[in-house]
Design a protein around this motif. Structure first.
Motif, PDB file in Angstrom:
ATOM      1  N   ILE A 127      36.427  30.712  48.773  1.00  0.00           N
ATOM      2  CA  ILE A 127      36.466  31.035  47.343  1.00  0.00           C
ATOM      3  C   ILE A 127      36.496  32.539  47.077  1.00  0.00           C
ATOM      4  CG2 ILE A 127      35.154  30.875  45.179  1.00  0.00           C
ATOM      5  CD1 ILE A 127      34.345  28.042  46.028  1.00  0.00           C
ATOM      6  N   ILE A 131      39.430  34.446  44.974  1.00  0.00           N
ATOM      7  CA  ILE A 131      39.144  35.300  43.813  1.00  0.00           C
ATOM      8  C   ILE A 131      39.723  36.696  44.023  1.00  0.00           C
ATOM      9  CG2 ILE A 131      37.299  36.429  42.503  1.00  0.00           C
ATOM     10  CD1 ILE A 131      35.582  33.906  43.091  1.00  0.00           C
ATOM     11  N   ILE A 148      41.220  28.343  36.818  1.00  0.00           N
ATOM     12  CA  ILE A 148      41.340  27.273  37.810  1.00  0.00           C
ATOM     13  C   ILE A 148      41.666  25.968  37.104  1.00  0.00           C
ATOM     14  CG2 ILE A 148      39.760  28.364  39.447  1.00  0.00           C
ATOM     15  CD1 ILE A 148      37.610  26.335  38.550  1.00  0.00           C
ATOM     16  N   GLU A 158      30.895  27.397  40.906  1.00  0.00           N
ATOM     17  CA  GLU A 158      31.098  28.529  41.818  1.00  0.00           C
ATOM     18  C   GLU A 158      31.961  29.608  41.169  1.00  0.00           C
ATOM     19  OE1 GLU A 158      30.214  29.265  45.364  1.00  0.00           O
ATOM     20  OE2 GLU A 158      28.598  28.074  44.473  1.00  0.00           O
ATOM     21  N   TYR A 159      33.028  29.192  40.517  1.00  0.00           N
ATOM     22  CA  TYR A 159      33.931  30.162  39.885  1.00  0.00           C
ATOM     23  C   TYR A 159      33.298  30.797  38.645  1.00  0.00           C
ATOM     24  CZ  TYR A 159      37.883  29.485  42.969  1.00  0.00           C
ATOM     25  OH  TYR A 159      38.706  29.487  44.084  1.00  0.00           O
ATOM     26  N   SER A 163      33.458  34.655  39.624  1.00  0.00           N
ATOM     27  CA  SER A 163      34.771  35.201  39.257  1.00  0.00           C
ATOM     28  C   SER A 163      34.839  35.620  37.797  1.00  0.00           C
ATOM     29  CB  SER A 163      35.867  34.166  39.525  1.00  0.00           C
ATOM     30  OG  SER A 163      35.853  33.159  38.514  1.00  0.00           O
ATOM     31  N   ILE A 165      37.224  34.274  35.759  1.00  0.00           N
ATOM     32  CA  ILE A 165      38.164  33.314  35.171  1.00  0.00           C
ATOM     33  C   ILE A 165      37.987  33.280  33.655  1.00  0.00           C
ATOM     34  CG2 ILE A 165      38.409  31.831  37.201  1.00  0.00           C
ATOM     35  CD1 ILE A 165      36.378  29.902  35.891  1.00  0.00           C
TER      36      ILE A 165
END
Length: 306
Positions: A127, A131, A148, A158-159, A163, A165
């Motif tokens: 991951i 990223i 995502i 997790e993201y 991240s 996002i």
């Protein structure tokens, strides 16, 4: 057409948008659907490099020539394939993503992608590396924002934590209320938007819902039995009226949650597009009607990917 901000970005997407996977391979037919959607105020087109093994991107690239500034373009990567060959393999590596974006840009005939998305993902992926790839593409100006496409709670979390996002694309409709378990609120609290795909539940929440349910729900749908789906689809038509079509009702339900920026519907014909565009002429969903829909359907819990 009302627009909603995508996360904290400078991108504002139309409340309803066109998922392009079902456009088919007839370029003229596809262009007619895209043109009508854009003319109606839709400004977001969603595709992926895997759709028809790259051909879908090529068709869109041709269709939007001269109109690129009128729209936001989203595509996805993470599936390794060779154009013209069947089969694919999952590859969320940095090297693949940075190669895939260049291929997508060429097929789409554009210099940048507004929203670049990871097309899936598991908790066992690299991951951090994924990223890093998206962040570098953003710095290079090849993409404006990234997100995502996943329904897996453990991957989404997790993201959210690691991240930047701006969006998560996930299946969400009145029959599939799994995102309501907590993911929608998590994303809202973190100022990350939802792109809701499958808003009509394979067509079972459209004006032809009962007929579609007879064909597509013979083995049930998620936690619903066949008989339950038929009952819901029949009552769904009763909730719809001259103030809002069955499809408009389905779209309005999803857009009720503040985390949702847009509902991404597919259309393989002008008729299907028109049915979804009826949302633009429908009355807003009332609190009472929203509660009626929740009473008619049921919350569902994710059993995997916790």
């Amino acid at each position: 057409m009302n627009k909603r901000q995508l996360g904290t970005s400078n991108l504002y997407v139309s409340e309803i948008s066109l998922g392009c996977m079902s456009l088919g391979q007839d370029k003229h037919h596809a262009k007619s659907i895209i043109d009508k959607a854009l003319d109606a105020g839709i400004n977001y087109l969603d595709t992926a490099d895997l759709y028809d093994f790259g051909m879908n991107e090529e068709i869109i690239g041709e269709a939007i020539q001269g109109r690129r500034e009128d729209l936001l373009l989203g595509t996805k990567a993470g599936n390794h394939f060779k154009q013209g060959e069947e089969g694919w393999s999952w590859d969320p590596s940095k090297s693949h993503i940075k190669t895939a974006v260049k291929d997508s840009l060429q097929r789409l005939k554009t210099d940048y992608i507004d929203l670049y998305q990871l097309h899936g993902g598991t908790i066992d992926d690299p991951i951090n590396e994924t990223i890093e790839a998206f962040e570098e593409l953003k710095q290079e100006g090849l993409i404006r924002e990234y997100g995502i496409s996943s329904i897996r709670p453990n991957v989404i979390r997790e993201y959210v934590e690691k991240s930047n996002i701006v969006s998560v694309m996930m299946q969400y409709n009145a029959l599939d209320r799994r995102p309501e378990e907590g993911i929608l609120d998590l994303l809202k609290d973190n100022q990350i938007s939802v792109l809701a795909r499958g808003p009509l539940a394979k067509g079972m929440l459209s004006s032809e819902g009962k007929e579609v349910a007879r064909m597509k729900a013979k083995d049930g749908f998620l936690d619903y039995s066949y008989d339950e789906v038929l009952t819901i689809s029949e009552k769904w038509q009763q909730l719809a009226n001259d103030k809002r079509s069955a499809s408009a009702l389905a779209l309005g339900y999803i857009l009720h949650h503040p985390a949702v920026a847009t509902t991404v519907f597919g259309a393989s014909s002008i008729e299907q597009l028109n049915e979804n565009l009826s949302y633009l002429e429908s009355l807003p969903l009332t609190k009472h009607l929203y509660e009626d829909i929740q009473a008619l359907t049921k919350p569902i819990t994710y059993q995997k990917h916790r």
